[in-house]
Design a protein around this motif. Structure first.
Motif, PDB file in Angstrom:
ATOM      1  N   PHE A 254       0.841  -1.201   0.000  1.00 39.63           N
ATOM      2  CA  PHE A 254       0.000   0.000   0.000  1.00 39.63           C
ATOM      3  C   PHE A 254       0.879   1.255   0.000  1.00 39.63           C
ATOM      4  CE2 PHE A 254      -4.623   0.724   1.492  1.00 39.63           C
ATOM      5  CZ  PHE A 254      -4.781   1.768   0.606  1.00 39.63           C
ATOM      6  N   ALA A 255       1.949   1.261   0.780  1.00 37.23           N
ATOM      7  CA  ALA A 255       2.853   2.405   0.828  1.00 37.23           C
ATOM      8  C   ALA A 255       3.531   2.619  -0.528  1.00 37.23           C
ATOM      9  CB  ALA A 255       3.899   2.211   1.928  1.00 37.23           C
ATOM     10  N   VAL A 256       3.959   1.535  -1.159  1.00 33.16           N
ATOM     11  CA  VAL A 256       4.579   1.646  -2.482  1.00 33.16           C
ATOM     12  C   VAL A 256       3.570   2.171  -3.495  1.00 33.16           C
ATOM     13  CG1 VAL A 256       5.533   0.303  -4.398  1.00 33.16           C
ATOM     14  CG2 VAL A 256       6.350  -0.092  -2.069  1.00 33.16           C
TER      15      VAL A 256
ATOM     16  N   ALA B  90       6.731   7.611   3.396  1.00 32.69           N
ATOM     17  CA  ALA B  90       6.489   6.202   3.728  1.00 32.69           C
ATOM     18  C   ALA B  90       7.796   5.528   4.134  1.00 32.69           C
ATOM     19  CB  ALA B  90       5.862   5.476   2.536  1.00 32.69           C
ATOM     20  N   LEU B  91       8.860   5.785   3.389  1.00 33.21           N
ATOM     21  CA  LEU B  91      10.162   5.210   3.714  1.00 33.21           C
ATOM     22  C   LEU B  91      10.696   5.744   5.040  1.00 33.21           C
ATOM     23  CD1 LEU B  91      12.420   3.340   2.812  1.00 33.21           C
ATOM     24  CD2 LEU B  91      13.417   5.266   1.576  1.00 33.21           C
ATOM     25  N   THR B  92      10.481   7.029   5.289  1.00 30.91           N
ATOM     26  CA  THR B  92      10.925   7.635   6.551  1.00 30.91           C
ATOM     27  C   THR B  92      10.255   6.962   7.742  1.00 30.91           C
ATOM     28  OG1 THR B  92      11.334   9.758   5.483  1.00 30.91           O
ATOM     29  CG2 THR B  92      11.026   9.784   7.872  1.00 30.91           C
ATOM     30  N   LEU B  93       8.936   6.779   7.667  1.00 30.48           N
ATOM     31  CA  LEU B  93       8.247   6.160   8.807  1.00 30.48           C
ATOM     32  C   LEU B  93       8.415   4.652   8.832  1.00 30.48           C
ATOM     33  CD1 LEU B  93       5.056   8.091   9.799  1.00 30.48           C
ATOM     34  CD2 LEU B  93       7.415   8.391  10.440  1.00 30.48           C
ATOM     35  N   LEU B  94       8.948   4.073   7.772  1.00 33.21           N
ATOM     36  CA  LEU B  94       9.309   2.658   7.808  1.00 33.21           C
ATOM     37  C   LEU B  94      10.559   2.471   8.672  1.00 33.21           C
ATOM     38  CD1 LEU B  94       8.654  -0.183   6.655  1.00 33.21           C
ATOM     39  CD2 LEU B  94      10.283   0.320   4.847  1.00 33.21           C
ATOM     40  N   VAL B  95      11.417   3.487   8.736  1.00 27.59           N
ATOM     41  CA  VAL B  95      12.675   3.410   9.474  1.00 27.59           C
ATOM     42  C   VAL B  95      12.610   4.132  10.826  1.00 27.59           C
ATOM     43  CG1 VAL B  95      15.114   4.051   9.374  1.00 27.59           C
ATOM     44  CG2 VAL B  95      13.965   3.227   7.327  1.00 27.59           C
ATOM     45  N   LEU B  96      11.903   5.223  10.901  1.00 24.33           N
ATOM     46  CA  LEU B  96      11.901   6.119  12.064  1.00 24.33           C
ATOM     47  C   LEU B  96      11.625   5.464  13.416  1.00 24.33           C
ATOM     48  CD1 LEU B  96      12.113   9.156  12.904  1.00 24.33           C
ATOM     49  CD2 LEU B  96       9.623   9.172  12.773  1.00 24.33           C
ATOM     50  N   PRO B  97      10.671   4.551  13.552  1.00 27.08           N
ATOM     51  CA  PRO B  97      10.380   4.027  14.890  1.00 27.08           C
ATOM     52  C   PRO B  97      11.565   3.390  15.603  1.00 27.08           C
ATOM     53  CG  PRO B  97       8.588   3.503  13.422  1.00 27.08           C
ATOM     54  CD  PRO B  97       9.680   4.084  12.578  1.00 27.08           C
TER      55      PRO B  97
ATOM     56  N   PRO C  69       0.482  11.999   0.972  1.00 30.25           N
ATOM     57  CA  PRO C  69       1.740  11.654   1.629  1.00 30.25           C
ATOM     58  C   PRO C  69       1.573  11.272   3.100  1.00 30.25           C
ATOM     59  CG  PRO C  69       2.097  13.515   0.195  1.00 30.25           C
ATOM     60  CD  PRO C  69       0.612  13.272   0.233  1.00 30.25           C
ATOM     61  N   ALA C  70       0.599  11.866   3.786  1.00 31.04           N
ATOM     62  CA  ALA C  70       0.350  11.494   5.183  1.00 31.04           C
ATOM     63  C   ALA C  70      -0.156  10.056   5.267  1.00 31.04           C
ATOM     64  CB  ALA C  70      -0.665  12.449   5.813  1.00 31.04           C
ATOM     65  N   PHE C  71      -1.049   9.694   4.367  1.00 30.39           N
ATOM     66  CA  PHE C  71      -1.563   8.324   4.355  1.00 30.39           C
ATOM     67  C   PHE C  71      -0.451   7.335   4.022  1.00 30.39           C
ATOM     68  CE2 PHE C  71      -3.680   4.665   2.423  1.00 30.39           C
ATOM     69  CZ  PHE C  71      -4.570   4.342   3.441  1.00 30.39           C
ATOM     70  N   ALA C  72       0.410   7.684   3.086  1.00 28.68           N
ATOM     71  CA  ALA C  72       1.541   6.810   2.732  1.00 28.68           C
ATOM     72  C   ALA C  72       2.475   6.641   3.921  1.00 28.68           C
ATOM     73  CB  ALA C  72       2.296   7.389   1.538  1.00 28.68           C
ATOM     74  N   ALA C  73       2.711   7.711   4.660  1.00 25.75           N
ATOM     75  CA  ALA C  73       3.564   7.637   5.845  1.00 25.75           C
ATOM     76  C   ALA C  73       2.960   6.706   6.892  1.00 25.75           C
ATOM     77  CB  ALA C  73       3.765   9.036   6.436  1.00 25.75           C
TER      78      ALA C  73
ATOM     79  N   CYS D  84       0.998   4.202   6.300  1.00 24.97           N
ATOM     80  CA  CYS D  84       1.169   2.834   5.779  1.00 24.97           C
ATOM     81  C   CYS D  84       2.574   2.325   6.059  1.00 24.97           C
ATOM     82  CB  CYS D  84       0.889   2.800   4.276  1.00 24.97           C
ATOM     83  SG  CYS D  84      -0.832   3.063   3.828  1.00 24.97           S
ATOM     84  N   GLY D  85       3.573   3.182   5.878  1.00 27.99           N
ATOM     85  CA  GLY D  85       4.949   2.799   6.181  1.00 27.99           C
ATOM     86  C   GLY D  85       5.146   2.504   7.648  1.00 27.99           C
ATOM     87  N   TRP D  86       4.531   3.296   8.504  1.00 25.53           N
ATOM     88  CA  TRP D  86       4.621   3.100   9.961  1.00 25.53           C
ATOM     89  C   TRP D  86       3.998   1.759  10.350  1.00 25.53           C
ATOM     90  CZ3 TRP D  86       2.240   7.153  13.849  1.00 25.53           C
ATOM     91  CH2 TRP D  86       2.686   6.890  15.148  1.00 25.53           C
ATOM     92  N   LEU D  87       2.822   1.472   9.819  1.00 25.48           N
ATOM     93  CA  LEU D  87       2.176   0.184  10.113  1.00 25.48           C
ATOM     94  C   LEU D  87       2.973  -0.988   9.550  1.00 25.48           C
ATOM     95  CD1 LEU D  87      -1.582   1.067   9.741  1.00 25.48           C
ATOM     96  CD2 LEU D  87      -0.482   0.046  11.733  1.00 25.48           C
ATOM     97  N   ALA D  88       3.606  -0.797   8.403  1.00 27.79           N
ATOM     98  CA  ALA D  88       4.453  -1.858   7.850  1.00 27.79           C
ATOM     99  C   ALA D  88       5.611  -2.151   8.800  1.00 27.79           C
ATOM    100  CB  ALA D  88       4.976  -1.463   6.469  1.00 27.79           C
ATOM    101  N   HIS D  89       6.229  -1.105   9.348  1.00 24.33           N
ATOM    102  CA  HIS D  89       7.342  -1.290  10.287  1.00 24.33           C
ATOM    103  C   HIS D  89       6.901  -2.089  11.516  1.00 24.33           C
ATOM    104  CE1 HIS D  89      10.977  -0.251  12.577  1.00 24.33           C
ATOM    105  NE2 HIS D  89      10.140  -0.331  13.594  1.00 24.33           N
ATOM    106  N   ILE D  90       5.809  -1.686  12.103  1.00 26.29           N
ATOM    107  CA  ILE D  90       5.300  -2.377  13.298  1.00 26.29           C
ATOM    108  C   ILE D  90       4.970  -3.828  12.970  1.00 26.29           C
ATOM    109  CG2 ILE D  90       3.375  -2.463  14.942  1.00 26.29           C
ATOM    110  CD1 ILE D  90       3.315   0.656  14.706  1.00 26.29           C
TER     111      ILE D  90
END
Length: 139
Positions: free
Chosen positions: A33-35, A49-56, A108-112, A114-120
């Motif tokens: 979904f993020a992609v 999305a990539l930032t919140l995939l790594v940020l946590p 972009p907020a929704f994509a971010a 999605c990236g955050w949820l992917a990380h978790i």
């Protein structure tokens, strides 16, 4: 039979395997979904999305000076509240619900989110969860 008595049990319970498989499926879903959001809405959506995939996982920076005194696998206790807050799935899920219900439209907020949820989801799929107040993985 006696040789088996001294071996350690390395297999996971069926419930653990099922739970981790479900988290992995969610991780793949949120990643896709993020992609998709990044492709449909441009570089900013993909970058967030990539930032919140790594940020946590960067929550440990809160207590960077404490790291040499920690045991292997232990997060500095001062960083635990930040780490746990960034690794609770309820937070980005609630924000996604709010995003869909409120008159907000910034992809972009929704994509971010999605990236955050992917990380978790990846963390849970690979056995990493929230931390105790001492900084160790919860069992």
């Amino acid at each position: 039979m006696a040789a088996l008595a001294g071996t350690t049990r390395t297999s996971r319970s069926p419930l653990t395997v099922l739970r981790r498989t479900a988290w992995l499926a969610l991780a793949l879903f949120w990643s896709a979904f993020a992609v998709l959001e990044g492709i449909n809405h441009g570089w900013l959506a993909g970058a967030l999305a990539l930032t919140l995939l790594v940020l946590p996982d960067l929550a440990f920076l809160v207590a960077l000076g404490d790291a040499p005194r920690m045991a292997k696998g232990q997060l500095p206790p001062r960083a635990v509240p930040y780490y746990n807050a960034l690794h609770r799935a309820a937070v980005p899920l609630a924000l996604i619900v709010a995003y869909t219900l409120l008159p907000v439209s910034w992809p972009p907020a929704f994509a971010a989110l999605c990236g955050w949820l992917a990380h978790i989801s990846y963390d849970r799929a690979f056995g990493y969860g929230l931390r105790t107040k001492e900084g160790f993985q919860r069992g």
